[in-house]
Design an enzyme around this catalytic site. Structure first.
Site, PDB file in Angstrom:
ATOM      1  N   ARG A   1      -1.635  -6.300  -7.952  1.00 50.21           N
ATOM      2  CA  ARG A   1      -0.587  -7.296  -7.763  1.00 50.21           C
ATOM      3  C   ARG A   1      -0.600  -8.331  -8.873  1.00 50.21           C
ATOM      4  NH1 ARG A   1      -2.782  -8.510  -1.924  1.00 50.21           N
ATOM      5  NH2 ARG A   1      -4.538  -8.551  -3.331  1.00 50.21           N
TER       6      ARG A   1
ATOM      7  N   SER B   1      -2.707  -7.787   3.046  1.00 50.71           N
ATOM      8  CA  SER B   1      -3.058  -7.709   4.468  1.00 50.71           C
ATOM      9  C   SER B   1      -3.376  -9.089   5.025  1.00 50.71           C
ATOM     10  CB  SER B   1      -4.251  -6.774   4.664  1.00 50.71           C
ATOM     11  OG  SER B   1      -3.917  -5.464   4.291  1.00 50.71           O
TER      12      SER B   1
ATOM     13  N   HIS C   1       0.836  -1.200   0.000  1.00 50.70           N
ATOM     14  CA  HIS C   1       0.000   0.000   0.000  1.00 50.70           C
ATOM     15  C   HIS C   1       0.873   1.254   0.000  1.00 50.70           C
ATOM     16  CE1 HIS C   1      -3.015  -2.697   2.279  1.00 50.70           C
ATOM     17  NE2 HIS C   1      -3.519  -2.515   1.064  1.00 50.70           N
TER      18      HIS C   1
ATOM     19  N   LYS D   1     -17.128  -7.254   5.485  1.00 53.15           N
ATOM     20  CA  LYS D   1     -15.833  -7.780   5.916  1.00 53.15           C
ATOM     21  C   LYS D   1     -15.747  -7.826   7.432  1.00 53.15           C
ATOM     22  CE  LYS D   1     -12.710  -6.408   2.172  1.00 53.15           C
ATOM     23  NZ  LYS D   1     -11.492  -5.630   1.868  1.00 53.15           N
TER      24      LYS D   1
END
Length: 165
Positions: free
Chosen positions: A90, A127, A17, A41
């Site tokens: 990514r 994460s 990030h 989430k």
């Protein structure tokens, strides 16, 4: 003055990030790290903790501020006068997820989304991986800032004997 937002849940903020955020500072006059709270989430860190970790992790980067995203990202961006949304990629999996969101944000707020490829040395960092490695006592120092390492230690203290260094 061009203003961009780098949105995310940042649970926790990673060096991946930070790479995207830092690179944005050479492209835009102002960069806002938008901390979102997705109700679908389950987070390890509270909203307040995520904001604090993002603020401390970006304190050394000039032209960056951290804000809470209130409601729909596109509407929030319009209200703040944001010109661009910037997301890191990514892999192609990320692109498949981000492209429909970019289309929705364009339809809802006429906000353009820029997709930046993550630095190759950070393409494996997420994460989720950071939390899993930390939970199992692995070293996450190459993946997160020192303040995040400390926060992970605090979260996992007494859990499986977890430690991050």
């Amino acid at each position: 003055m061009t203003r961009a937002v780098v949105p995310g849940s940042f649970d926790p903020i990673t060096k991946g990030h930070l790479d995207i955020i830092e690179r944005c500072t050479s492209l835009f006059d102002e960069v806002i790290v938008g901390i979102a709270n997705n109700t679908s989430k389950k987070y390890m860190f509270s909203l307040e903790e995520r904001v604090d970790l993002a603020q401390r992790s970006t304190a050394h980067i000039e032209g960056v501020r951290v804000e809470l995203v209130d409601g729909l990202l596109a509407k929030w961006c319009v209200d703040l006068g944001v010109d661009f949304i910037v997301k890191g990629l990514r892999s192609a999996v990320d692109a498949n997820y981000e492209l429909p969101q970019a289309t929705v944000n364009r339809e809802l707020g006429e906000i353009e989304t820029i997709l930046l490829a993550t630095h190759p040395s950070l393409g494996h960092v997420s994460s989720t991986i950071v939390k899993e490695v930390a939970l199992n006592g692995g070293d996450v120092s190459s993946m997160v800032s020192v303040c995040v390492q400390d926060a992970l230690k605090d979260k996992f203290l007494g859990t499986k004997g977890g430690h991050t260094s």
